[in-house]
Design a protein around this motif. Structure first.
Motif, mmCIF file in Angstrom:
data_model
loop_
_atom_site.group_PDB
_atom_site.id
_atom_site.type_symbol
_atom_site.label_atom_id
_atom_site.label_comp_id
_atom_site.label_asym_id
_atom_site.label_seq_id
_atom_site.Cartn_x
_atom_site.Cartn_y
_atom_site.Cartn_z
ATOM 1 N N LEU A 49 6.980 -18.871 -11.379
ATOM 2 C CA LEU A 49 6.772 -17.729 -11.095
ATOM 3 C C LEU A 49 6.702 -17.687 -9.673
ATOM 4 O O LEU A 49 6.300 -18.103 -9.006
ATOM 5 C CB LEU A 49 5.856 -16.947 -11.585
ATOM 6 N N GLY A 50 7.732 -16.588 -9.106
ATOM 7 C CA GLY A 50 8.210 -16.593 -7.449
ATOM 8 C C GLY A 50 6.826 -16.110 -7.770
ATOM 9 O O GLY A 50 6.023 -15.575 -7.591
ATOM 10 N N SER A 51 7.154 -15.966 -5.647
ATOM 11 C CA SER A 51 6.096 -15.599 -4.837
ATOM 12 C C SER A 51 5.575 -14.170 -4.614
ATOM 13 O O SER A 51 7.204 -13.145 -5.046
ATOM 14 C CB SER A 51 5.851 -15.332 -3.207
ATOM 15 N N ILE A 68 -1.559 -10.161 -15.912
ATOM 16 C CA ILE A 68 -1.349 -12.277 -14.789
ATOM 17 C C ILE A 68 -0.747 -12.132 -14.087
ATOM 18 O O ILE A 68 0.449 -11.719 -13.680
ATOM 19 C CB ILE A 68 -1.130 -13.487 -16.337
ATOM 20 N N SER A 69 -1.813 -12.275 -13.025
ATOM 21 C CA SER A 69 -1.466 -12.280 -11.703
ATOM 22 C C SER A 69 -2.237 -13.818 -10.633
ATOM 23 O O SER A 69 -3.004 -13.883 -10.734
ATOM 24 C CB SER A 69 -2.422 -11.179 -10.754
ATOM 25 N N PRO A 70 -1.304 -15.111 -11.228
ATOM 26 C CA PRO A 70 -1.339 -15.912 -10.666
ATOM 27 C C PRO A 70 -1.252 -16.133 -9.341
ATOM 28 O O PRO A 70 -0.281 -15.092 -8.267
ATOM 29 C CB PRO A 70 -0.126 -16.913 -11.351
ATOM 30 N N PRO A 75 4.264 -24.371 -4.608
ATOM 31 C CA PRO A 75 5.586 -23.647 -5.293
ATOM 32 C C PRO A 75 6.105 -25.224 -5.834
ATOM 33 O O PRO A 75 6.177 -26.315 -6.074
ATOM 34 C CB PRO A 75 6.526 -23.498 -4.155
ATOM 35 N N GLY A 76 7.421 -24.551 -6.924
ATOM 36 C CA GLY A 76 7.667 -25.722 -7.690
ATOM 37 C C GLY A 76 7.075 -26.125 -8.679
ATOM 38 O O GLY A 76 7.197 -26.721 -9.788
ATOM 39 N N HIS A 77 5.715 -25.150 -9.208
ATOM 40 C CA HIS A 77 4.301 -25.663 -10.091
ATOM 41 C C HIS A 77 4.259 -24.815 -11.011
ATOM 42 O O HIS A 77 4.426 -23.696 -10.365
ATOM 43 C CB HIS A 77 3.302 -26.179 -9.245
ATOM 44 N N SER A 115 11.711 -20.843 -18.533
ATOM 45 C CA SER A 115 10.747 -21.059 -17.095
ATOM 46 C C SER A 115 9.728 -20.285 -16.753
ATOM 47 O O SER A 115 8.763 -21.262 -16.072
ATOM 48 C CB SER A 115 11.628 -21.697 -16.330
ATOM 49 N N GLU A 116 9.503 -19.043 -17.325
ATOM 50 C CA GLU A 116 8.182 -17.758 -16.515
ATOM 51 C C GLU A 116 7.714 -18.624 -17.287
ATOM 52 O O GLU A 116 6.363 -18.207 -17.473
ATOM 53 C CB GLU A 116 8.910 -16.936 -16.143
#
Length: 126
Positions: A49-51, A68-70, A75-77, A115-116
């Motif tokens: 997910l993006g920032s 869901i709030s990661p 970045p990239g994981h 991908s998300e």
């Protein structure tokens, strides 16, 4: 020829039943009948997910199920697996119909891509 195409389309719909499909709502069947007092959870495999992006979960009728709030992701994981408890009203006829949306401040909500959100599954337990 049109029968073959129709059969192929039908087979693809069946295969997608337990997966995140590109459609608006995902339908997942409970793996078995629920025991008395048993809870139902939705496990969401979250990818990259993006920032500042979050995943909003709701029923197919629009009732909120959670967010869901990661945070603190490298970045990239991938963000990993998140388990969301489902209220009784979210389970109908042994199925759960959920809508997932990517939300971010200042942007319109949108469907997640593959991908998300890498997968969905129903988990049952006490």
């Amino acid at each position: 020829m049109s029968r073959r195409i129709a059969a192929l389309a039908w087979a693809l719909l069946i295969v997608q039943a337990g997966c995140v499909a590109p459609g608006d709502v995902s339908t997942l069947a409970l793996p078995r009948a629920r025991d008395i007092g048993e809870s139902v959870f939705l496990e969401v495999q979250v990818g990259r997910l993006g920032s500042g992006q979050e995943i909003e979960l709701s029923t197919d009728t629009g009732r909120p199920l959670g967010m869901i709030s990661p945070h603190g992701l490298r970045p990239g994981h991938d963000a990993g697996a998140y388990v969301v408890p489902l209220p009784a009203h979210a389970v109908r006829d042994g199925r759960v119909r959920v809508r997932l949306r990517i939300v971010r401040a200042g942007a319109a909500p949108r469907r997640p891509d593959a991908s998300e959100v890498r997968g969905l599954r129903i988990v049952m337990g006490r």
